[in-house]
Design a protein around this motif. Structure first.
Motif, PDB file in Angstrom:
ATOM      1  N   GLN A   1     -13.040  -1.351   5.502  1.00  0.00           N
ATOM      2  CA  GLN A   1     -14.127  -0.496   5.980  1.00  0.00           C
ATOM      3  C   GLN A   1     -14.373  -0.708   7.473  1.00  0.00           C
ATOM      4  OE1 GLN A   1     -17.094  -1.935   3.298  1.00  0.00           O
ATOM      5  NE2 GLN A   1     -16.422  -0.644   1.583  1.00  0.00           N
ATOM      6  N   PHE A   2     -14.214  -1.944   7.925  1.00  0.00           N
ATOM      7  CA  PHE A   2     -14.383  -2.225   9.351  1.00  0.00           C
ATOM      8  C   PHE A   2     -13.314  -1.512  10.172  1.00  0.00           C
ATOM      9  CE2 PHE A   2     -13.710  -4.733  13.212  1.00  0.00           C
ATOM     10  CZ  PHE A   2     -14.997  -4.767  13.718  1.00  0.00           C
TER      11      PHE A   2
ATOM     12  N   THR B   1     -21.689  -4.504  15.225  1.00  0.00           N
ATOM     13  CA  THR B   1     -20.805  -4.830  14.103  1.00  0.00           C
ATOM     14  C   THR B   1     -20.645  -6.341  13.989  1.00  0.00           C
ATOM     15  OG1 THR B   1     -18.804  -4.719  15.476  1.00  0.00           O
ATOM     16  CG2 THR B   1     -19.528  -2.677  14.417  1.00  0.00           C
TER      17      THR B   1
ATOM     18  N   ALA C   1     -11.981  -8.395  16.215  1.00  0.00           N
ATOM     19  CA  ALA C   1     -12.369  -7.003  16.446  1.00  0.00           C
ATOM     20  C   ALA C   1     -11.618  -6.417  17.636  1.00  0.00           C
ATOM     21  CB  ALA C   1     -13.881  -6.906  16.677  1.00  0.00           C
TER      22      ALA C   1
ATOM     23  N   LEU D   1     -14.318   1.979  10.405  1.00  0.00           N
ATOM     24  CA  LEU D   1     -15.436   2.105  11.341  1.00  0.00           C
ATOM     25  C   LEU D   1     -14.938   2.089  12.783  1.00  0.00           C
ATOM     26  CD1 LEU D   1     -18.485   2.195  11.898  1.00  0.00           C
ATOM     27  CD2 LEU D   1     -18.493  -0.313  11.759  1.00  0.00           C
TER      28      LEU D   1
ATOM     29  N   ALA E   1     -19.497  -9.675  10.768  1.00  0.00           N
ATOM     30  CA  ALA E   1     -19.234 -10.082   9.391  1.00  0.00           C
ATOM     31  C   ALA E   1     -20.506 -10.585   8.720  1.00  0.00           C
ATOM     32  CB  ALA E   1     -18.161 -11.163   9.383  1.00  0.00           C
TER      33      ALA E   1
ATOM     34  N   THR F   1      -6.072   1.301   6.610  1.00  0.00           N
ATOM     35  CA  THR F   1      -7.249   1.424   5.767  1.00  0.00           C
ATOM     36  C   THR F   1      -6.910   2.363   4.617  1.00  0.00           C
ATOM     37  OG1 THR F   1      -9.627   1.846   5.768  1.00  0.00           O
ATOM     38  CG2 THR F   1      -8.273   3.283   7.149  1.00  0.00           C
TER      39      THR F   1
ATOM     40  N   THR G   1     -19.657  -4.061   6.089  1.00  0.00           N
ATOM     41  CA  THR G   1     -18.293  -3.563   5.894  1.00  0.00           C
ATOM     42  C   THR G   1     -17.367  -4.720   5.530  1.00  0.00           C
ATOM     43  OG1 THR G   1     -17.819  -3.831   8.264  1.00  0.00           O
ATOM     44  CG2 THR G   1     -18.530  -1.642   7.526  1.00  0.00           C
ATOM     45  N   ASN G   2     -16.388  -4.414   4.656  1.00  0.00           N
ATOM     46  CA  ASN G   2     -15.302  -5.365   4.446  1.00  0.00           C
ATOM     47  C   ASN G   2     -14.213  -5.067   5.480  1.00  0.00           C
ATOM     48  OD1 ASN G   2     -13.786  -3.153   3.477  1.00  0.00           O
ATOM     49  ND2 ASN G   2     -14.374  -3.561   1.347  1.00  0.00           N
TER      50      ASN G   2
ATOM     51  N   HIS H   1     -19.631  -5.894  19.378  1.00  0.00           N
ATOM     52  CA  HIS H   1     -19.334  -6.983  18.446  1.00  0.00           C
ATOM     53  C   HIS H   1     -19.684  -8.285  19.161  1.00  0.00           C
ATOM     54  CE1 HIS H   1     -17.174  -8.023  14.674  1.00  0.00           C
ATOM     55  NE2 HIS H   1     -17.011  -9.187  15.287  1.00  0.00           N
TER      56      HIS H   1
ATOM     57  N   SER I   1     -12.335   3.565   1.793  1.00  0.00           N
ATOM     58  CA  SER I   1     -13.005   2.917   2.928  1.00  0.00           C
ATOM     59  C   SER I   1     -13.426   3.938   3.978  1.00  0.00           C
ATOM     60  CB  SER I   1     -12.076   1.876   3.559  1.00  0.00           C
ATOM     61  OG  SER I   1     -11.756   0.871   2.626  1.00  0.00           O
TER      62      SER I   1
ATOM     63  N   THR J   1     -17.264   4.693   5.132  1.00  0.00           N
ATOM     64  CA  THR J   1     -17.654   4.631   6.548  1.00  0.00           C
ATOM     65  C   THR J   1     -18.245   5.951   7.018  1.00  0.00           C
ATOM     66  OG1 THR J   1     -15.906   3.013   6.968  1.00  0.00           O
ATOM     67  CG2 THR J   1     -16.814   4.162   8.875  1.00  0.00           C
TER      68      THR J   1
END
Length: 371
Positions: free
Chosen positions: A280-281, A249, A298, A284, A251, A189, A276-277, A216, A193, A197
């Motif tokens: 950023q994910f 979480t 994920a 996170l 998309a 990352t 989040t992109n 998720h 980002s 977060t």
């Protein structure tokens, strides 16, 4: 009957891979070419999903260990490219646009070696041939109807063992002497980002002292989804019994599914679905203490960060796609109809996911948090 059908399908797939390899040995005129003495430019092809791309990172590490001074480029889809930025084993990321553009780019870059992981289609292997890639190898173990690649100089002998996809990808590069004992996945990352977060967590009153559990819940394949009411019950239980902060979480486009879960809950949770992109994910995931997820990318992102993971499997197989972090548990009820690898339920009962209970996950959480 369904289990018998699955076994027959697996046997047919194994036979097809073996037959395809025999045909390659007998008929393929490209296999007689010698491996180049000097390898200065390498192209790796992985055109499937985020999870598929992430599990090639040990193979990239192995290639860099073998060809220390070579430049390694990776051909990916536009939607997955951000996953590799920051990887020091890579020189450049190429985005697949169309066949003709790819051929032009390949000729311009003058590759000595092309490695096809997925998909091994005639089209992609033909593009590498027209692009004058000097030596072409591939591809990882694939399904019954998946492309096997025809215009290859070296096709990997099928390995029919049940093993993780990390090992399938490594088997391809092992065929040219590249290997590694480090099977760790890699994600990266950036500061922007991380700052985004941190602000997101702060605005939702999450501190470093909180037990933060990510859930998720969504998969684009309905057969891989669990049940909304069970996710709601589980999240409420974690808040009540563990005083956990629950973060959902996902998309963009998955909001409605998660909203339905949250509306059934008695306690307050945090919904970060679609906020989040990729970078950023990743940031996170680096801030959670535990991830609970169905079979999605994920799972692999959290594994790459060595976060505890509880992954729910039904039609897919954890031996192939399971979490790889130190503290991880894959819940898979092999006593019922599981592992069909289909995107529809042949017996119409969804027994593989239905058999997973809230108590199964609570017991797994207890094991992980007490380790």
């Amino acid at each position: 009957m369904i289990l018998l059908s699955r076994r027959i399908h697996d046997k047919i797939a194994d036979f097809t891979m073996r037959l395809n390899y025999v045909v390659y040995l007998i008929l393929n005129p490209f296999r007689f070419k010698k491996f180049p003495k000097n390898v200065n430019r390498i192209l790796v092809v992985e055109l499937l999903q985020l999870g598929d791309l992430l599990v090639i990172t040990p193979a990239l590490r192995a290639l860099k260990n073998k060809f220390k001074y070579a430049k390694i480029d990776v051909l990916v889809n536009d939607r997955t490219k951000d996953l590799l930025y920051g990887n020091n084993n890579i020189n450049k990321i190429l985005i697949f646009k169309d066949f003709n553009t790819l051929v032009k780019d390949l000729r311009k870059n003058n590759y000595d070696l092309g490695i096809i992981l997925h998909p091994g289609s005639i089209k992609i292997s033909f593009a590498l041939l027209l692009g004058k890639v000097k030596y072409r190898i591939g591809c990882a173990k694939v399904g019954l109807l998946s492309g096997k690649g025809f215009f290859l100089n070296k096709k990997i002998k099928p390995n029919l063992r049940w093993q993780h996809k990390i090992q399938d990808n490594l088997d391809v590069v092992r065929s040219i002497g590249a290997d590694t004992n480090n099977y760790k996945l890699e994600v990266f990352t950036d500061k922007r980002s991380k700052d985004y977060t941190n602000d997101l967590l702060k605005n939702n009153n999450i501190t470093k002292n909180d037990l933060v559990i990510g859930i998720h819940p969504y998969s684009k394949h309905y057969t891989q989804r669990w049940y909304e009411d069970r996710f709601s019950e589980l999240a409420d239980n974690l808040i009540k019994n563990y005083n956990a902060k629950i973060i959902f979480t996902g998309a963009p486009g998955e909001e409605n599914y998660t909203n339905s879960i949250i509306q059934k809950m008695k306690h307050k949770s945090i919904n970060l679905v679609g906020k989040t992109n990729i970078k950023q994910f990743i940031a996170l995931m680096d801030n959670i203490d535990l991830l609970i997820s169905v079979d999605t990318s994920a799972v692999h992102i959290a594994s790459a960060l060595n976060k505890p993971v509880i992954a729910l499997f039904g039609p897919t197989i954890p031996q192939f796609w399971g979490p790889t972090s130190d503290k991880s548990i894959a819940i898979w009820k092999s006593s019922v109809c599981t592992g069909c690898r289909r995107y529809y339920c042949a017996i119409k009962t969804h027994e593989c996911m239905k058999s997973i209970t809230v108590q199964d996950i609570k017991s797994s959480i207890d094991k992980i948090l007490k380790k």
